[in-house]
Design an enzyme around this catalytic site. Sequence first.
Site, mmCIF file in Angstrom:
data_model
loop_
_atom_site.group_PDB
_atom_site.id
_atom_site.type_symbol
_atom_site.label_atom_id
_atom_site.label_comp_id
_atom_site.label_asym_id
_atom_site.label_seq_id
_atom_site.Cartn_x
_atom_site.Cartn_y
_atom_site.Cartn_z
ATOM 1 N N GLU A 57 0.824 -1.203 0.000
ATOM 2 C CA GLU A 57 0.000 0.000 0.000
ATOM 3 C C GLU A 57 0.864 1.262 0.000
ATOM 4 O OE1 GLU A 57 -2.061 -2.850 2.968
ATOM 5 O OE2 GLU A 57 -0.112 -2.636 1.997
ATOM 6 N N CYS A 79 -2.324 -3.740 7.253
ATOM 7 C CA CYS A 79 -1.858 -3.951 8.627
ATOM 8 C C CYS A 79 -2.244 -2.757 9.490
ATOM 9 C CB CYS A 79 -0.359 -4.188 8.653
ATOM 10 S SG CYS A 79 0.646 -2.804 8.085
ATOM 11 N N TRP A 174 18.163 -37.605 -16.660
ATOM 12 C CA TRP A 174 16.992 -36.753 -16.561
ATOM 13 C C TRP A 174 15.738 -37.440 -17.077
ATOM 14 C CZ3 TRP A 174 17.941 -32.978 -13.472
ATOM 15 C CH2 TRP A 174 19.208 -32.388 -13.442
ATOM 16 N N THR A 200 19.184 -38.962 -1.300
ATOM 17 C CA THR A 200 19.246 -38.147 -2.512
ATOM 18 C C THR A 200 20.523 -37.321 -2.540
ATOM 19 O OG1 THR A 200 16.833 -38.014 -2.694
ATOM 20 C CG2 THR A 200 18.097 -36.282 -3.776
ATOM 21 N N LEU A 208 20.989 -27.642 -5.806
ATOM 22 C CA LEU A 208 19.789 -27.056 -5.191
ATOM 23 C C LEU A 208 19.842 -25.536 -5.180
ATOM 24 C CD1 LEU A 208 19.367 -29.497 -2.144
ATOM 25 C CD2 LEU A 208 18.479 -29.736 -4.477
ATOM 26 N N GLU A 273 12.320 -31.969 -2.561
ATOM 27 C CA GLU A 273 12.807 -32.587 -3.799
ATOM 28 C C GLU A 273 13.497 -33.901 -3.442
ATOM 29 O OE1 GLU A 273 14.836 -30.118 -6.565
ATOM 30 O OE2 GLU A 273 13.674 -28.327 -6.093
#
Length: 338
Positions: A57, A79, A174, A200, A208, A273
Site C-alpha cells: 500500500e 496492517c 533426466w 538423494t 539445489l 525434492e
Amino acid sequence: MSNPTSEDERFMQEALEEGSKGLGLTSPNPPVGSVIVKDGKIVGRGYHKQDGGPHAEVNAIADAATTEGATIYVTLEPCSTHGRTPPCVEAIKNAGISRVVVGATDPNPDHVGAGFQQLRDAGIEVTSGVLERECDHLIRFFTKRITTGLPWVIAKTAATLDGRTTLKPGDGQWISSEASREDVQKWRQQCDAILVGGETFRRDNPSLTLRGKYAEGRPQPLRAVLTSDENLPSGHHLFTDEHATRTRILQGSTFRESLEKLASEGVSAVMLESGGRLLAHALDLSFVDEIVLYLAPRLGGGETSLIPTPNLVAHLKDIQVDLIGSDIRVVGRVKSEE
C-alpha cells in the site's frame, strides 16, 4: 460494506499481478500487491518487495499521481499495528483515500479484522472478499506458517508414465525435459528452502540453487538435508560451493522438527525434492500441502517407484494440468483427511 463490482474484480486482478512479483522475496511476511484507482484509471501500483521494506500500500501510494478521494485495491487486509514499518492503515488515511477494496482477510489471529475496523472508524468505505480465493492462494505460505508454526510444503518430483523416478541404466539422468527443469526454477524461486533426504544428497550430489534470472534480487534458498546418518560426503556441492553457508544439515530430526527449525529461520515455503521414500513418509504424516508432478511421455523406467510404500493413498484437489515441453505437469493441493 459496499458490494463488489466487476470493475472491482478487474482491478483486484491487477493487484494480484503486482503481488505475485513478491513471491519468494518477502518471507516471513506475505507477498501483497496493490493498485490505486481514480476516475476509473490506475494511477499507482505497488507490491511488497522485501522483508522489512515498505508494504504494498505504501509503495502504491508513493507511485500514485494522486490519492485524494481515490480507491485502493490491496490483496490482503492492511496492517494495523506498528512493526518494522508503520501501519498501512495510517498511510491510507493520511493519503486521503476514500475507499479500500481488499481480497483476503489477515490470517494472523492477533490482527484479523483490526485493519478493517480502523478504516471504517475513520469513515473510509471498505469492501472485502474480492477475488478472495485467488488472494488467499497468493498468501498460502504465510497463512500456513502463521497459523500452524510450520511452512507450506511443495513436493516436486518427476516420473515416467509407469510411475518410475529413475531410468534404466544407460538411458541418462533426466526424466523430465529441459523445459520442465526450467519450470522447476520458477517454483524454487517462490520457496525459502529446498529439502532433500540424505539418500538423494549422497546419490545425486545436487546443487539445489537458483540460476540465472531466477537468482536475481534475492538470496539463494536454504538447502536442507534431512538425514539419520551424520556421515555425509564432505566434497559434495552443498558443502563446497559458494553458497555453502546456506546449507543446513538436519541430522536426527523428525520431519516435523525439521520443518519447525526451518520456520524458526523465517522459512514460509519449502520445496521437497526427495526420493520416493521421504516423499511417502511426508505424505503419510500429512506434511505435504501441494504436489508438482512432471510426467515424462515414456513407459519403462528404472527400478525406483514414485511411491514405494504400499497402501499409501493421497487425493489431490484444485488440479491444474499443463503441457511443459514434452512433459505433462500436474499441480494440486493434497486433500486433508476429513
